[in-house]
Design a protein around this motif. Structure first.
Motif, PDB file in Angstrom:
ATOM      1  N   GLN A 121      40.385 -37.838 117.360  1.00  0.00           N
ATOM      2  CA  GLN A 121      40.083 -36.442 117.093  1.00  0.00           C
ATOM      3  C   GLN A 121      39.430 -35.825 118.327  1.00  0.00           C
ATOM      4  O   GLN A 121      39.015 -36.533 119.230  1.00  0.00           O
ATOM      5  CB  GLN A 121      39.176 -36.300 115.869  1.00  0.00           C
ATOM      6  CG  GLN A 121      37.826 -36.975 116.003  1.00  0.00           C
ATOM      7  CD  GLN A 121      37.058 -36.955 114.688  1.00  0.00           C
ATOM      8  OE1 GLN A 121      37.639 -36.799 113.629  1.00  0.00           O
ATOM      9  NE2 GLN A 121      35.762 -37.118 114.755  1.00  0.00           N
ATOM     10  N   TYR A 122      39.374 -34.510 118.347  1.00  0.00           N
ATOM     11  CA  TYR A 122      38.706 -33.784 119.422  1.00  0.00           C
ATOM     12  C   TYR A 122      37.474 -33.114 118.844  1.00  0.00           C
ATOM     13  O   TYR A 122      37.527 -32.518 117.766  1.00  0.00           O
ATOM     14  CB  TYR A 122      39.641 -32.723 120.021  1.00  0.00           C
ATOM     15  CG  TYR A 122      40.745 -33.334 120.845  1.00  0.00           C
ATOM     16  CD1 TYR A 122      40.521 -33.719 122.161  1.00  0.00           C
ATOM     17  CD2 TYR A 122      42.003 -33.533 120.311  1.00  0.00           C
ATOM     18  CE1 TYR A 122      41.521 -34.285 122.912  1.00  0.00           C
ATOM     19  CE2 TYR A 122      43.018 -34.103 121.056  1.00  0.00           C
ATOM     20  CZ  TYR A 122      42.769 -34.473 122.360  1.00  0.00           C
ATOM     21  OH  TYR A 122      43.765 -35.040 123.110  1.00  0.00           O
ATOM     22  N   GLN A 123      36.356 -33.231 119.580  1.00  0.00           N
ATOM     23  CA  GLN A 123      35.103 -32.697 119.077  1.00  0.00           C
ATOM     24  C   GLN A 123      34.411 -31.862 120.141  1.00  0.00           C
ATOM     25  O   GLN A 123      34.382 -32.228 121.318  1.00  0.00           O
ATOM     26  CB  GLN A 123      34.186 -33.832 118.632  1.00  0.00           C
ATOM     27  CG  GLN A 123      32.901 -33.353 118.005  1.00  0.00           C
ATOM     28  CD  GLN A 123      32.102 -34.494 117.408  1.00  0.00           C
ATOM     29  OE1 GLN A 123      32.296 -35.644 117.766  1.00  0.00           O
ATOM     30  NE2 GLN A 123      31.208 -34.174 116.492  1.00  0.00           N
ATOM     31  N   THR A 135      35.341 -30.020 114.981  1.00  0.00           N
ATOM     32  CA  THR A 135      36.177 -31.209 115.115  1.00  0.00           C
ATOM     33  C   THR A 135      37.577 -30.877 114.616  1.00  0.00           C
ATOM     34  O   THR A 135      37.740 -30.183 113.615  1.00  0.00           O
ATOM     35  CB  THR A 135      35.611 -32.372 114.271  1.00  0.00           C
ATOM     36  OG1 THR A 135      34.269 -32.620 114.680  1.00  0.00           O
ATOM     37  CG2 THR A 135      36.413 -33.635 114.459  1.00  0.00           C
ATOM     38  N   CYS A 193      37.422 -25.280 122.142  1.00  0.00           N
ATOM     39  CA  CYS A 193      36.916 -25.007 120.805  1.00  0.00           C
ATOM     40  C   CYS A 193      37.259 -23.573 120.404  1.00  0.00           C
ATOM     41  O   CYS A 193      36.969 -22.639 121.151  1.00  0.00           O
ATOM     42  CB  CYS A 193      35.400 -25.217 120.780  1.00  0.00           C
ATOM     43  SG  CYS A 193      34.648 -24.832 119.200  1.00  0.00           S
ATOM     44  N   GLU A 241      29.833 -28.763 117.311  1.00  0.00           N
ATOM     45  CA  GLU A 241      30.284 -29.834 116.411  1.00  0.00           C
ATOM     46  C   GLU A 241      31.604 -29.540 115.707  1.00  0.00           C
ATOM     47  O   GLU A 241      31.924 -30.169 114.705  1.00  0.00           O
ATOM     48  CB  GLU A 241      29.200 -30.187 115.378  1.00  0.00           C
ATOM     49  CG  GLU A 241      27.896 -30.658 115.981  1.00  0.00           C
ATOM     50  CD  GLU A 241      28.036 -31.893 116.858  1.00  0.00           C
ATOM     51  OE1 GLU A 241      28.799 -32.821 116.507  1.00  0.00           O
ATOM     52  OE2 GLU A 241      27.389 -31.924 117.912  1.00  0.00           O
ATOM     53  N   LYS A 254      37.414 -38.121 120.768  1.00  0.00           N
ATOM     54  CA  LYS A 254      36.458 -38.998 120.108  1.00  0.00           C
ATOM     55  C   LYS A 254      37.186 -39.778 119.026  1.00  0.00           C
ATOM     56  O   LYS A 254      38.052 -39.241 118.343  1.00  0.00           O
ATOM     57  CB  LYS A 254      35.328 -38.171 119.496  1.00  0.00           C
ATOM     58  CG  LYS A 254      34.240 -39.015 118.878  1.00  0.00           C
ATOM     59  CD  LYS A 254      33.126 -38.156 118.329  1.00  0.00           C
ATOM     60  CE  LYS A 254      32.080 -39.059 117.701  1.00  0.00           C
ATOM     61  NZ  LYS A 254      31.052 -38.290 117.028  1.00  0.00           N
ATOM     62  N   ASP A 280      37.532 -41.459 115.511  1.00  0.00           N
ATOM     63  CA  ASP A 280      37.019 -41.457 114.137  1.00  0.00           C
ATOM     64  C   ASP A 280      37.184 -42.889 113.647  1.00  0.00           C
ATOM     65  O   ASP A 280      38.257 -43.299 113.196  1.00  0.00           O
ATOM     66  CB  ASP A 280      37.807 -40.472 113.280  1.00  0.00           C
ATOM     67  CG  ASP A 280      37.336 -40.440 111.836  1.00  0.00           C
ATOM     68  OD1 ASP A 280      36.369 -41.163 111.500  1.00  0.00           O
ATOM     69  OD2 ASP A 280      37.942 -39.694 111.046  1.00  0.00           O
TER      70      ASP A 280
END
Length: 150
Positions: free
Chosen positions: A61-63, A70, A42, A68, A52, A54
């Motif tokens: 996507q990456y979260q 994204t 991040c 939070e 994750k 969508d």
């Protein structure tokens, strides 16, 4: 306080190590060029980003699980590297078990190394999933102290 600081240093070392790996974690995409596949971090809090789906837009996507954040994945490939570590169960047995008077002894199973007839034995749960309880033997010869299972 010292424990927290130690964990922060360990995490920073861990994070630095995986950022170095990210530079080398490449795959060849269907378009023929290399694309990044590896651990992403991040940009806001430096925690690891997790893949994750969508579901609404049907894309990967990456979260961040902390803040939070994204970001859309550039590649739909997820690389999973499962590492299993098997320990040699015989190496974990302490040789001093031959001095334990509460353990049973047998003369029916001679030592495969020195042929001594007296051995201590005990039963323990095997770490292998497909095996249950196992008998472990330790040679009572002080110079040998060989460990085996049958």
């Amino acid at each position: 306080k010292h424990s927290y600081q130690r964990r922060v240093r360990e995490f920073q070392t861990f994070q630095h190590y995986f950022k170095q790996i990210n530079l080398r974690a490449m795959v060849i995409s269907s378009e023929g060029g290399p694309q990044f596949v590896g651990i992403k971090f991040c940009p806001e809090c430096n925690n690891m980003l997790y893949p994750k789906e969508d579901k609404e837009n049907k894309r990967l996507q990456y979260q961040c699980q902390n803040c939070e954040h994204t970001e859309r994945a550039l590649n739909n490939c997820i690389y999973v590297n499962k590492i299993t570590h098997e320990i040699d169960e015989l190496q974990t047995i302490v040789g001093d078990v031959i001095s334990d008077p509460t353990l049973p002894r047998t003369q029916d199973h001679p030592c495969p190394r020195c042929s001594q007839c007296l051995a201590v034995f005990f039963q323990a749960q095997s770490s292998a999933v497909d095996q249950g309880m196992r008998l472990y033997y330790v040679c009572c010869n002080q110079q040998c102290n060989h460990k085996w299972t049958e």
